[in-house]
Design an enzyme around this catalytic site. Structure first.
Site, PDB file in Angstrom:
ATOM      1  N   LEU A   1      38.972  49.620  31.266  1.00 32.95           N
ATOM      2  CA  LEU A   1      38.569  49.257  32.628  1.00 32.95           C
ATOM      3  C   LEU A   1      38.579  47.737  32.831  1.00 32.95           C
ATOM      4  O   LEU A   1      38.470  46.980  31.858  1.00 32.95           O
ATOM      5  CB  LEU A   1      37.142  49.753  32.888  1.00 32.95           C
ATOM      6  CG  LEU A   1      36.917  51.264  32.979  1.00 32.95           C
ATOM      7  CD1 LEU A   1      35.405  51.563  33.026  1.00 32.95           C
ATOM      8  CD2 LEU A   1      37.622  51.844  34.211  1.00 32.95           C
ATOM      9  N   SER A   2      38.668  47.330  34.066  1.00 33.96           N
ATOM     10  CA  SER A   2      38.502  45.920  34.390  1.00 33.96           C
ATOM     11  C   SER A   2      37.109  45.481  33.920  1.00 33.96           C
ATOM     12  O   SER A   2      36.120  46.177  34.167  1.00 33.96           O
ATOM     13  CB  SER A   2      38.631  45.738  35.914  1.00 33.96           C
ATOM     14  OG  SER A   2      38.393  44.404  36.269  1.00 33.96           O
ATOM     15  N   GLY A   3      37.046  44.385  33.201  1.00 34.44           N
ATOM     16  CA  GLY A   3      35.758  43.887  32.717  1.00 34.44           C
ATOM     17  C   GLY A   3      35.328  44.483  31.385  1.00 34.44           C
ATOM     18  O   GLY A   3      34.269  44.138  30.857  1.00 34.44           O
ATOM     19  N   SER A   4      36.156  45.360  30.820  1.00 35.23           N
ATOM     20  CA  SER A   4      35.770  45.978  29.534  1.00 35.23           C
ATOM     21  C   SER A   4      35.889  44.972  28.394  1.00 35.23           C
ATOM     22  O   SER A   4      35.226  45.117  27.359  1.00 35.23           O
ATOM     23  CB  SER A   4      36.613  47.229  29.253  1.00 35.23           C
ATOM     24  OG  SER A   4      37.993  46.901  29.204  1.00 35.23           O
ATOM     25  N   GLY A   5      36.773  43.974  28.544  1.00 34.70           N
ATOM     26  CA  GLY A   5      36.887  42.944  27.501  1.00 34.70           C
ATOM     27  C   GLY A   5      38.288  42.784  26.926  1.00 34.70           C
ATOM     28  O   GLY A   5      38.463  42.133  25.901  1.00 34.70           O
TER      29      GLY A   5
ATOM     30  N   SER B   1      46.325  49.628  32.339  1.00 28.92           N
ATOM     31  CA  SER B   1      47.205  50.760  31.988  1.00 28.92           C
ATOM     32  C   SER B   1      46.438  52.072  32.040  1.00 28.92           C
ATOM     33  O   SER B   1      46.191  52.692  31.004  1.00 28.92           O
ATOM     34  CB  SER B   1      47.876  50.538  30.627  1.00 28.92           C
ATOM     35  OG  SER B   1      47.005  50.049  29.642  1.00 28.92           O
TER      36      SER B   1
HETATM   37  N1  LIG Z   1      42.906  47.736  42.738  1.00 26.05           N
HETATM   38  C1  LIG Z   1      42.761  47.145  41.551  1.00 26.05           C
HETATM   39  N2  LIG Z   1      42.480  47.888  40.454  1.00 26.05           N
HETATM   40  C2  LIG Z   1      42.345  47.287  39.253  1.00 26.05           C
HETATM   41  N3  LIG Z   1      42.482  45.956  39.044  1.00 26.05           N
HETATM   42  C3  LIG Z   1      42.777  45.171  40.114  1.00 26.05           C
HETATM   43  C4  LIG Z   1      42.932  45.733  41.396  1.00 26.05           C
HETATM   44  N4  LIG Z   1      43.209  44.724  42.257  1.00 26.05           N
HETATM   45  C5  LIG Z   1      43.244  43.589  41.545  1.00 26.05           C
HETATM   46  N5  LIG Z   1      42.981  43.843  40.252  1.00 26.05           N
HETATM   47  C6  LIG Z   1      43.049  42.810  39.210  1.00 26.05           C
HETATM   48  O1  LIG Z   1      44.258  43.064  38.505  1.00 26.05           O
HETATM   49  C7  LIG Z   1      44.014  43.194  37.109  1.00 26.05           C
HETATM   50  C8  LIG Z   1      44.652  44.479  36.561  1.00 26.05           C
HETATM   51  O2  LIG Z   1      46.029  44.340  36.475  1.00 26.05           O
HETATM   52  P1  LIG Z   1      46.835  45.246  35.468  1.00 26.05           P
HETATM   53  O3  LIG Z   1      48.242  44.804  35.571  1.00 26.05           O
HETATM   54  O4  LIG Z   1      46.198  45.208  34.147  1.00 26.05           O
HETATM   55  O5  LIG Z   1      46.641  46.701  36.105  1.00 26.05           O
HETATM   56  S1  LIG Z   1      47.426  48.054  35.800  1.00 26.05           S
HETATM   57  O6  LIG Z   1      47.597  48.143  34.329  1.00 26.05           O
HETATM   58  O7  LIG Z   1      48.730  47.994  36.467  1.00 26.05           O
HETATM   59  O8  LIG Z   1      46.589  49.136  36.326  1.00 26.05           O
HETATM   60  C9  LIG Z   1      42.526  43.295  36.931  1.00 26.05           C
HETATM   61  O9  LIG Z   1      42.288  42.474  35.807  1.00 26.05           O
HETATM   62  P2  LIG Z   1      41.322  42.853  34.599  1.00 26.05           P
HETATM   63  O10 LIG Z   1      39.957  42.694  35.186  1.00 26.05           O
HETATM   64  O11 LIG Z   1      41.637  41.800  33.580  1.00 26.05           O
HETATM   65  O12 LIG Z   1      41.584  44.221  34.093  1.00 26.05           O
HETATM   66  C10 LIG Z   1      41.933  42.771  38.209  1.00 26.05           C
HETATM   67  O13 LIG Z   1      41.611  41.406  38.056  1.00 26.05           O
HETATM   68  N1  LIG Z   2      31.766  42.573  22.919  1.00 21.93           N
HETATM   69  C1  LIG Z   2      32.447  42.054  23.942  1.00 21.93           C
HETATM   70  N2  LIG Z   2      33.794  42.061  23.941  1.00 21.93           N
HETATM   71  C2  LIG Z   2      34.499  41.553  24.984  1.00 21.93           C
HETATM   72  N3  LIG Z   2      33.928  41.005  26.087  1.00 21.93           N
HETATM   73  C3  LIG Z   2      32.588  40.963  26.159  1.00 21.93           C
HETATM   74  C4  LIG Z   2      31.791  41.495  25.101  1.00 21.93           C
HETATM   75  N4  LIG Z   2      30.506  41.348  25.430  1.00 21.93           N
HETATM   76  C5  LIG Z   2      30.494  40.743  26.636  1.00 21.93           C
HETATM   77  N5  LIG Z   2      31.738  40.500  27.078  1.00 21.93           N
HETATM   78  C6  LIG Z   2      32.056  39.842  28.367  1.00 21.93           C
HETATM   79  O1  LIG Z   2      32.667  40.814  29.211  1.00 21.93           O
HETATM   80  C7  LIG Z   2      33.610  40.183  30.063  1.00 21.93           C
HETATM   81  C8  LIG Z   2      34.958  40.875  29.870  1.00 21.93           C
HETATM   82  O2  LIG Z   2      35.894  40.315  30.762  1.00 21.93           O
HETATM   83  P1  LIG Z   2      37.454  40.333  30.485  1.00 21.93           P
HETATM   84  O3  LIG Z   2      37.729  39.966  29.084  1.00 21.93           O
HETATM   85  O4  LIG Z   2      38.094  39.535  31.578  1.00 21.93           O
HETATM   86  O5  LIG Z   2      37.754  41.906  30.657  1.00 21.93           O
HETATM   87  P2  LIG Z   2      39.124  42.604  31.091  1.00 21.93           P
HETATM   88  O6  LIG Z   2      40.248  41.742  30.618  1.00 21.93           O
HETATM   89  O7  LIG Z   2      39.076  43.936  30.405  1.00 21.93           O
HETATM   90  O8  LIG Z   2      39.055  42.714  32.577  1.00 21.93           O
HETATM   91  C9  LIG Z   2      33.667  38.714  29.696  1.00 21.93           C
HETATM   92  O9  LIG Z   2      32.836  38.008  30.583  1.00 21.93           O
HETATM   93  C10 LIG Z   2      33.087  38.712  28.275  1.00 21.93           C
HETATM   94  O10 LIG Z   2      32.468  37.491  27.941  1.00 21.93           O
END
Ligand SMILES: Nc1ncnc2c1ncn2[C@@H]1O[C@H](COP(=O)(O)OS(=O)(=O)O)[C@@H](OP(=O)(O)O)[C@H]1O
Ligand SMILES: Nc1ncnc2c1ncn2[C@@H]1O[C@H](COP(=O)(O)OP(=O)(O)O)[C@@H](O)[C@H]1O
EC number: 2.7.1.25
Length: 200
Positions: free
Chosen positions: A35-39, A108
């Site tokens: 997920l977005s924000g998972s790390g 993905s």
């Molecule tokens: N609708 C929607 N859903 C999910 N994410 C969104 C969306 N719009 C913008 N973003 C931003 O785009 C990043 C995800 O892009 P990806 O290329 O990894 O997505 S995918 O694999 O094609 O689903 C994602 O980054 P991460 O947070 O790093 O995962 C978001 O910053």
């Molecule tokens: N164990 C951990 N592993 C990865 N990220 C972590 C962890 N604990 C907290 N975080 C925080 O979670 C957030 C993850 O964001 P990010 O790496 O941009 O995620 P993604 O790329 O999946 O969207 C960051 O702010 C990071 O500092």
């Protein structure tokens, strides 16, 4: 599907094996999904730093970055996400051929798309790493404020809110980032690569 016709493959004299021998490690794709924000980005950045210290040749492809260039004509519909992952799979395959350890950080969300990348390369060249954190945790982190916007209806089709995320069925590794520290996670992955002889 393919519009390219009358094309003939032209082999190089220098092989993938020769390039790997020069680098003294195997090439592979470390496919981070979650997920977005998972790390994914955080972990792949830290892992690449560690691999570089260990003398490995790497390259990191990140969803946000690649969407600024190569894939800037793609949005977030299911079709565009599939095309996004297909292109990244092909680019990663080229990087494997070049002898690199490639780290990819893309949501993905679809199992079929990830499997298609797996099937593009040799069996031991694709390492799926599920970066697992609950939606609640990701939403609490919300490093880019996107969940807030999605909840407010300002972003439609946001993964986990109103677009699906299919959990990996059989990943090589699962990293639970709401339980494991970043340092622990990096160590887990490096140990895996050493035990499976990707790294000497
Ligand atoms: N609708 C929607 N859903 C999910 N994410 C969104 C969306 N719009 C913008 N973003 C931003 O785009 C990043 C995800 O892009 P990806 O290329 O990894 O997505 S995918 O694999 O094609 O689903 C994602 O980054 P991460 O947070 O790093 O995962 C978001 O910053
Ligand atoms: N164990 C951990 N592993 C990865 N990220 C972590 C962890 N604990 C907290 N975080 C925080 O979670 C957030 C993850 O964001 P990010 O790496 O941009 O995620 P993604 O790329 O999946 O969207 C960051 O702010 C990071 O500092």
């Amino acid at each position: 599907m393919s519009k390219s016709t009358n094309i003939v493959w032209h082999d190089s004299v220098v092989t993938k094996q020769a390039r790997q021998d020069l680098k003294d490690h195997k090439s592979a794709i470390l496919w981070f999904t979650g997920l977005s924000g998972s790390g994914k980005s955080t972990l792949s950045v830290e892992l690449e730093k560690k691999l570089c210290e260990l003398g490995a040749h790497t390259y990191r492809l990140d969803g946000d970055n690649v969407r600024h260039g190569l894939n800037n004509n793609l949005g977030f519909s299911p079709e565009d996400r599939t095309e996004n992952i297909r292109r990244i799979g092909e680019v990663s395959k080229l990087m494997i051929d070049a002898g690199l350890i490639t780290l990819t950080a893309f949501i993905s969300p679809y199992q079929d798309d990830r499997n298609n990348v797996r099937n593009l390369v040799e069996q031991d060249e694709f390492i799926e790493i599920y970066v697992k954190a609950s939606l609640e945790e990701c939403e609490k982190r919300d490093p880019k404020g996107l969940y807030k916007k999605a909840r407010a209806g300002e972003i439609k089709g946001f993964t986990g809110i109103d677009a699906p995320y299919e959990e990996p069925r059989n990943p090589e590794l699962t990293i639970e980032t709401d339980k494991q520290t970043i340092e622990d996670a990096v160590e887990t992955i490096v140990t895996y690569l050493q035990e499976k002889n990707y790294l000497k």
